[in-house]
Design a protein around this motif. Sequence first.
Motif, mmCIF file in Angstrom:
data_model
loop_
_atom_site.group_PDB
_atom_site.id
_atom_site.type_symbol
_atom_site.label_atom_id
_atom_site.label_comp_id
_atom_site.label_asym_id
_atom_site.label_seq_id
_atom_site.Cartn_x
_atom_site.Cartn_y
_atom_site.Cartn_z
ATOM 1 N N ARG A 210 -5.118 5.568 1.838
ATOM 2 C CA ARG A 210 -5.544 6.432 0.736
ATOM 3 C C ARG A 210 -4.406 7.286 0.201
ATOM 4 N N ARG A 211 -3.432 7.576 1.056
ATOM 5 C CA ARG A 211 -2.305 8.423 0.641
ATOM 6 C C ARG A 211 -1.326 7.678 -0.260
ATOM 7 N N ILE A 212 -1.442 6.354 -0.317
ATOM 8 C CA ILE A 212 -0.640 5.577 -1.267
ATOM 9 C C ILE A 212 -1.410 5.570 -2.580
ATOM 10 N N PRO A 213 -0.935 6.260 -3.622
ATOM 11 C CA PRO A 213 -1.789 6.533 -4.793
ATOM 12 C C PRO A 213 -2.323 5.294 -5.493
ATOM 13 N N ILE A 330 -2.147 -5.077 -4.573
ATOM 14 C CA ILE A 330 -2.422 -4.497 -3.253
ATOM 15 C C ILE A 330 -1.310 -4.866 -2.277
ATOM 16 N N ARG A 331 -0.904 -6.130 -2.288
ATOM 17 C CA ARG A 331 0.192 -6.542 -1.402
ATOM 18 C C ARG A 331 1.479 -5.810 -1.746
ATOM 19 N N LEU A 332 1.724 -5.599 -3.033
ATOM 20 C CA LEU A 332 2.962 -4.929 -3.465
ATOM 21 C C LEU A 332 3.043 -3.505 -2.926
ATOM 22 N N HIS A 333 1.908 -2.811 -2.898
ATOM 23 C CA HIS A 333 1.910 -1.391 -2.544
ATOM 24 C C HIS A 333 1.503 -1.107 -1.104
ATOM 25 N N THR A 334 1.148 -2.147 -0.332
ATOM 26 C CA THR A 334 0.718 -1.936 1.050
ATOM 27 C C THR A 334 1.893 -2.022 2.005
#
Length: 400
Positions: A210-213, A330-334
């Motif tokens: 959740r902390r990843i906007p 999602i994969r890019l930002h996870t």
Amino acid sequence: MQKWKINLIVLWFGQFMVMSGMTMIVPFMSLYLQELGVTDPHQVSIWAGVIFAGTFVTSFIFQPIWGRLADRYGRKMMLLRSGIGMAIVMTLMGFVATPWHLLLLRVLNGTISGFVPAATALISTTTPKEKMGYAMGTLQSGVLAGSILGPFIGGLAADWFGFRPLFYVTGALIFLASMLAFFLVTDRFDPAEAARKPSISVMKGLDQLRRIPQLPSLFTVTFLIQFSIISSMPLLPLFVQQIHNGTEYLAFFAGLVGSVTGFSNMIASPLLGRYGDKLGAERILRISLIGAGLSFIPQAMVTNIWQLLAARFLLGIFLGGLLPTVNSLIRLHTPDGMESRAFSFNTSSLSLGNMLGPIVGGVLSGWITIRGIFVVAALLLLLNAVWVKRTLFARKSVGH
């Protein structure tokens, strides 16, 4: 052949078999219930609705749990757990004696499911970054193909062989897909590296993500996409009946309207995924949301079946750029090592949309009719495009 391509081919087949197996029962659910002794039409409708929803309820709850275990013990292991488990449960559905047995097995099926998010996470970690959009689009086409052809195959095979043998064949095919994954799929998962990382609970993992906007924004986008699309689906046969002149071929046209969107979606998903690799996934997502929203507007104004088919086909093209692009982002930002968890939370968002969409759509249709539901869906998707611009484009420079 490169390993990531072998993974993609095998898991495409696996996704197809799992989704077709889960949807094959839809055309004859009511008839199967009658065979189990439920004769009152009202009771049949209630049982059919509860049994159909049971899978989504438990899937919504358990997907994050399986995602946590996949990040801890490997995506391929979760693939095999889910595939073999569903093969057994699907086969047992052919032996049920009461509606309660069928309900419990559908609930169990949702509990042990997780093939789709595990396959998505595995593809996301084994595919080259420059091919991610294409791979996600192709994988999504397997889900769509299974969802489209499953009810068709189920209805046809039930007429030929009866209800119970169909469950045995479906279970065997899902088991075959699991065995192909066991022998052919390669996972880059490193158990030693995963063991060195601290074990965190599902809720703590959600708090970290959740902390990843970008991720809460993407989970919300997934829910709104599914909610908007699914809210009118149960009402389409009645709408076809309203605008179709006469009763000739009514069932055929109702089925065609329901499937034409899936066909264009299946064709467009790999193509839009490829464009996403070149132009940027955020841009394709926003264009697809605007296009899908605008495609709902003519559906509220159609006067005959051919206009509705054209509008639904156009909608499917833009839908092909939604969920695959969301998965790529999602994969890019996870962060590495949390892929399965992120995709599982996204699948829970999808299940929530599947649960609430038909309920809200059915309630609202009593006041605003299905034409009004189309307009509401258009507004939600267009507002979703604004949401994407404000959250993803504005925060694109924010790192992990």
